[in-house]
Design a protein around this motif. Structure first.
Motif, PDB file in Angstrom:
ATOM      1  N   VAL A  90       0.852  -1.189   0.000  1.00  0.00           N
ATOM      2  CA  VAL A  90       0.000   0.000   0.000  1.00  0.00           C
ATOM      3  C   VAL A  90       0.889   1.239   0.000  1.00  0.00           C
ATOM      4  O   VAL A  90       1.768   1.391   0.849  1.00  0.00           O
ATOM      5  N   ALA A  91       0.658   2.114  -0.961  1.00  0.00           N
ATOM      6  CA  ALA A  91       1.422   3.362  -1.066  1.00  0.00           C
ATOM      7  C   ALA A  91       0.478   4.484  -1.471  1.00  0.00           C
ATOM      8  O   ALA A  91      -0.546   4.252  -2.123  1.00  0.00           O
ATOM      9  N   ILE A  92       0.839   5.689  -1.081  1.00  0.00           N
ATOM     10  CA  ILE A  92       0.016   6.848  -1.407  1.00  0.00           C
ATOM     11  C   ILE A  92       0.909   7.910  -2.021  1.00  0.00           C
ATOM     12  O   ILE A  92       1.934   8.289  -1.449  1.00  0.00           O
ATOM     13  N   ILE A 151      -8.155   5.893  -6.642  1.00  0.00           N
ATOM     14  CA  ILE A 151      -7.673   4.515  -6.492  1.00  0.00           C
ATOM     15  C   ILE A 151      -7.078   4.084  -7.811  1.00  0.00           C
ATOM     16  O   ILE A 151      -7.765   4.035  -8.833  1.00  0.00           O
ATOM     17  N   ASP A 152      -5.792   3.781  -7.795  1.00  0.00           N
ATOM     18  CA  ASP A 152      -5.082   3.373  -9.007  1.00  0.00           C
ATOM     19  C   ASP A 152      -5.411   1.920  -9.298  1.00  0.00           C
ATOM     20  O   ASP A 152      -4.958   1.017  -8.601  1.00  0.00           O
ATOM     21  N   ILE A 182     -11.960  -1.833  -4.208  1.00  0.00           N
ATOM     22  CA  ILE A 182     -13.116  -1.305  -4.929  1.00  0.00           C
ATOM     23  C   ILE A 182     -14.403  -1.949  -4.419  1.00  0.00           C
ATOM     24  O   ILE A 182     -15.397  -1.276  -4.211  1.00  0.00           O
ATOM     25  N   GLY A 183     -14.391  -3.254  -4.217  1.00  0.00           N
ATOM     26  CA  GLY A 183     -15.573  -3.947  -3.699  1.00  0.00           C
ATOM     27  C   GLY A 183     -16.629  -4.154  -4.768  1.00  0.00           C
ATOM     28  O   GLY A 183     -16.521  -3.653  -5.880  1.00  0.00           O
ATOM     29  N   THR A 194      -2.022  -0.017  -4.743  1.00  0.00           N
ATOM     30  CA  THR A 194      -1.933  -1.287  -4.025  1.00  0.00           C
ATOM     31  C   THR A 194      -1.406  -2.359  -4.968  1.00  0.00           C
ATOM     32  O   THR A 194      -1.244  -2.130  -6.161  1.00  0.00           O
ATOM     33  N   ASN A 195      -1.179  -3.526  -4.406  1.00  0.00           N
ATOM     34  CA  ASN A 195      -0.826  -4.677  -5.222  1.00  0.00           C
ATOM     35  C   ASN A 195      -1.992  -4.925  -6.179  1.00  0.00           C
ATOM     36  O   ASN A 195      -3.152  -4.842  -5.777  1.00  0.00           O
ATOM     37  N   PRO A 196      -1.716  -5.235  -7.450  1.00  0.00           N
ATOM     38  CA  PRO A 196      -2.811  -5.481  -8.403  1.00  0.00           C
ATOM     39  C   PRO A 196      -3.804  -6.549  -7.934  1.00  0.00           C
ATOM     40  O   PRO A 196      -4.994  -6.481  -8.268  1.00  0.00           O
ATOM     41  N   ALA A 197      -3.348  -7.496  -7.131  1.00  0.00           N
ATOM     42  CA  ALA A 197      -4.248  -8.538  -6.632  1.00  0.00           C
ATOM     43  C   ALA A 197      -5.244  -7.991  -5.611  1.00  0.00           C
ATOM     44  O   ALA A 197      -6.276  -8.619  -5.356  1.00  0.00           O
ATOM     45  N   ASP A 198      -4.962  -6.832  -5.038  1.00  0.00           N
ATOM     46  CA  ASP A 198      -5.820  -6.256  -4.001  1.00  0.00           C
ATOM     47  C   ASP A 198      -6.789  -5.193  -4.504  1.00  0.00           C
ATOM     48  O   ASP A 198      -7.623  -4.711  -3.738  1.00  0.00           O
TER      49      ASP A 198
END
Length: 85
Positions: free
Chosen positions: A22-24, A77-78, A48-49, A39-43
């Motif tokens: 996680v980075a901002i 959110i990237d 987003i949900g 975030t990691n692409p898997a997350d």
């Protein structure tokens, strides 16, 4: 003024499988303080949900925090869809 980096991380890290990723990133315009959540692409789906409900809830919490001055906060959110890699 609220430390938005810490606020966003406290909300997001418990939701993801890879909290160390996680980075901002920050940017600022005439009207906004922008916080880009990476975030990691898997997350990304976890953040987003379903139908974007988790992302909307995160944004509601972040946007309700106090900001000094006339500028507003924007959380981006990237999702890596716009990258040419």
């Amino acid at each position: 003024m609220t430390n938005f980096d810490e606020l966003i991380k406290k909300i997001v890290k418990p939701l993801v499988e890879y909290p160390e990723d996680v980075a901002i990133d920050h940017s600022e315009s005439d009207r906004f303080y922008e916080y880009h959540l990476v975030t990691n692409p898997a997350d990304v789906g976890r953040i987003i949900g379903k139908k974007g409900h988790v992302a909307q809830t995160i944004r509601t919490i972040v946007y309700s925090a106090r900001v000094s001055g006339d500028k507003r906060v924007r959380l981006i959110i990237d999702d890596s869809k716009n990258k040419n890699s």
